[in-house]
Design a protein around this motif. Sequence first.
Motif, mmCIF file in Angstrom:
data_model
loop_
_atom_site.group_PDB
_atom_site.id
_atom_site.type_symbol
_atom_site.label_atom_id
_atom_site.label_comp_id
_atom_site.label_asym_id
_atom_site.label_seq_id
_atom_site.Cartn_x
_atom_site.Cartn_y
_atom_site.Cartn_z
ATOM 1 N N VAL A 179 12.764 5.883 7.215
ATOM 2 C CA VAL A 179 13.685 6.267 6.145
ATOM 3 C C VAL A 179 13.374 5.346 4.975
ATOM 4 C CG1 VAL A 179 16.082 6.442 5.411
ATOM 5 C CG2 VAL A 179 15.467 6.973 7.782
ATOM 6 N N ARG A 180 12.927 5.888 3.872
ATOM 7 C CA ARG A 180 12.507 5.068 2.741
ATOM 8 C C ARG A 180 13.721 4.476 2.028
ATOM 9 N NH1 ARG A 180 7.093 5.566 1.945
ATOM 10 N NH2 ARG A 180 6.092 7.382 2.898
ATOM 11 N N VAL A 181 13.493 3.349 1.361
ATOM 12 C CA VAL A 181 14.584 2.649 0.683
ATOM 13 C C VAL A 181 15.211 3.528 -0.392
ATOM 14 C CG1 VAL A 181 15.151 0.678 -0.787
ATOM 15 C CG2 VAL A 181 13.650 0.369 1.190
ATOM 16 N N ASP A 182 14.390 4.238 -1.156
ATOM 17 C CA ASP A 182 14.948 5.104 -2.202
ATOM 18 C C ASP A 182 15.833 6.194 -1.612
ATOM 19 O OD1 ASP A 182 13.795 3.693 -4.246
ATOM 20 O OD2 ASP A 182 12.070 5.033 -4.481
ATOM 21 N N ASP A 183 15.432 6.745 -0.464
ATOM 22 C CA ASP A 183 16.266 7.757 0.193
ATOM 23 C C ASP A 183 17.572 7.146 0.678
ATOM 24 O OD1 ASP A 183 14.285 9.646 -0.222
ATOM 25 O OD2 ASP A 183 13.326 9.282 1.719
ATOM 26 N N GLY B 98 15.001 5.656 19.161
ATOM 27 C CA GLY B 98 14.453 4.882 20.264
ATOM 28 C C GLY B 98 13.100 4.265 20.034
ATOM 29 N N SER B 99 12.457 4.550 18.894
ATOM 30 C CA SER B 99 11.134 3.981 18.599
ATOM 31 C C SER B 99 11.210 3.098 17.367
ATOM 32 C CB SER B 99 10.105 5.097 18.362
ATOM 33 O OG SER B 99 9.975 5.910 19.512
ATOM 34 N N LYS B 100 10.406 2.028 17.346
ATOM 35 C CA LYS B 100 10.358 1.139 16.190
ATOM 36 C C LYS B 100 9.960 1.921 14.951
ATOM 37 C CE LYS B 100 7.670 -2.698 14.270
ATOM 38 N NZ LYS B 100 6.945 -1.913 13.280
ATOM 39 N N MET B 101 10.713 1.713 13.871
ATOM 40 C CA MET B 101 10.404 2.375 12.615
ATOM 41 C C MET B 101 9.065 1.861 12.094
ATOM 42 S SD MET B 101 13.037 2.913 9.423
ATOM 43 C CE MET B 101 14.269 3.578 10.535
ATOM 44 N N SER B 102 8.151 2.776 11.799
ATOM 45 C CA SER B 102 6.806 2.386 11.408
ATOM 46 C C SER B 102 6.184 3.446 10.517
ATOM 47 C CB SER B 102 5.939 2.172 12.655
ATOM 48 O OG SER B 102 4.591 1.987 12.311
ATOM 49 N N TYR C 13 0.817 -1.210 0.000
ATOM 50 C CA TYR C 13 0.000 0.000 0.000
ATOM 51 C C TYR C 13 0.854 1.266 0.000
ATOM 52 C CZ TYR C 13 0.856 0.826 5.010
ATOM 53 O OH TYR C 13 1.447 1.086 6.225
ATOM 54 N N ASP C 14 2.176 1.131 0.317
ATOM 55 C CA ASP C 14 3.045 2.302 0.363
ATOM 56 C C ASP C 14 4.486 1.832 0.198
ATOM 57 O OD1 ASP C 14 3.839 4.895 0.557
ATOM 58 O OD2 ASP C 14 3.330 5.162 2.677
ATOM 59 N N SER C 15 5.377 2.773 -0.063
ATOM 60 C CA SER C 15 6.779 2.448 -0.327
ATOM 61 C C SER C 15 7.439 1.815 0.887
ATOM 62 C CB SER C 15 7.546 3.719 -0.716
ATOM 63 O OG SER C 15 7.007 4.296 -1.884
ATOM 64 N N ALA C 16 8.391 0.924 0.625
ATOM 65 C CA ALA C 16 9.114 0.232 1.695
ATOM 66 C C ALA C 16 10.102 1.182 2.374
ATOM 67 C CB ALA C 16 9.856 -0.970 1.123
ATOM 68 N N HIS C 17 10.356 0.935 3.670
ATOM 69 C CA HIS C 17 11.376 1.687 4.396
ATOM 70 C C HIS C 17 12.488 0.730 4.819
ATOM 71 C CE1 HIS C 17 9.840 0.041 8.172
ATOM 72 N NE2 HIS C 17 8.626 0.517 7.920
#
Length: 570
Positions: free
Chosen positions: A325-329, A314-318, A76-80
Amino acid sequence: MFGMSSSARILRTLRVTTGPRGLPSAVQCRSLGTDDGRRLYDTGIMVTNSLTKKKEPLRTHTEGILTWYQCGPTVYDSAHIGHACTYVWFDIIRRILSDHAGLVVLQAQGVTDVDDKIIARAAATDQDPFDLARAVEQEFAEQMDRLNVQAPLLTLRVTEHVSEIVGFIEGIERHNHAYATPLGVYFDTDAFGADPRFTYGKLHPKRQRNTEGYATEDAEGAGKRKPADFALWKAAKTGEPGWASPWGDGRPGWHIECSAMASRVFGSTLDLHTGGKDLAFPHHENEMAQSESFHGVAQWGQTYLHSGHVMLKGSKMSKSVGNIVRVDDLLSQHTADEFRMLCLLTRYRDSFNYDDDVFARAVHATGRFHDFSERCRLVVSRAAGIYAVYGDEERALVAAVSDTKAACARHFVDDFDTPSAMAALLRLVALTNQYIERNQAGGTVSSAAVVEAARCVESTLRLVGLSGPDFTQSGLTRWSNPGTTSSRPHHTPDSASSHADAIDALVQFRGTVRELALATIKGATKGSSEHTLAVETLQQCDLVRDRLAAVEPKRYVVRDLSSGSTWQIK
């Protein structure tokens, strides 16, 4: 499913029989007995099994063949990079299992291409949900290619398996572990748990007793008997996609998808199930319960591996929190090899905090390995026929190579301990560099010893998916012509051209001039004519390097090392 030729062969090997709708027959599969009565084959690899909460041998139901289901993306949205870490970690494990342990790895991966999140995002962006899902899945596949993640043997999409999912739910109903409501069909955890063959909550027994720990995806379900019960089939709402079923138009619940798709391929037995740590409960717990109900087996899935979380501040990436942080970045700032090295330096099951310092370690290690390969090439290309030099120092270095190979092999089968394997390789790099520095001035560097060290490092890095050079393909170890003393390498097909010898000579000449200029700068008084001339000479060396890099259509990239220079075509 598999194509006809491979499908029949592989399913026969796995002893899977099929029933109505192409699903494995629960009755026929049960006749083979439960896992307790089946022979399991020890792969020689120790893993931390989330199911048993302990380190134990990875076992397979068929000797030499590992069946593996991996949860894929909800598109549903780009991978991080949290997603990327999971897929790179499990890609590394897959390579170790196949290329190091020699297993035939049959990996299937699910793709959730119809889901509440997809429908909501499509509505918010005025898109067709199926068009959105296809576009995001294509983007995901391209990103995995860029990260050098191998494609699964089978990609299983929910929308291509709805009839199989309906049949799976019907099988659960027949076993009296499901009930219908106006808004869909739910799995009855009480009825399932009342059967002495089954246990609900094996992955997270504490959460099983704490209803607050359950997912909220079914919070609006009318007629749910217990908070722990979960949706197998969701009745279609106005404007949402839906498929015909015995319970009216609707679509599959989240958990049932993986159970039905994995069972279509692997039947009632599964060797390995993987995913992120956040999927252990409730997703994998519910998959396990559904599959055990359908197949009538006490345990579905022999081993469960879960990767750690990537934390940001300190927080889970979500995506839902927005701290991603997106994969393309990521790939706009770092190479795929640097990111893979980050994963190699971290245990797959450990969570870690993503920050500049963590990535700096990975960039530094990647650079050390690359510079080591370049240095070995330069040293060997300049070693004048001294493959035969083999004294005490060479024996010690080759012994270190042997120890490193043994250490890496030991670490790979110890719960895929890649951080320790990388540490062993870096120790060999340091030992080899020390050997070169001690012997280079006297011209007694043994090509044989250096080549063995480089081969060990490079082949191990390639095994875990890094895209480094290959000493065995470089020409450095080919037979030399009788009567010659030069061991300069034959050029590889990538660098073979009518200009190669001229470029080689120019780069070596430039490297010699550069070293002399650096030595002069070090010894001359700043501001003196000698110092000024040396600085100007260095500037000219840089100009030559930049002009070679700008040559079209082939660009010759010169790299300056601590001793000499080397080049390659980009």
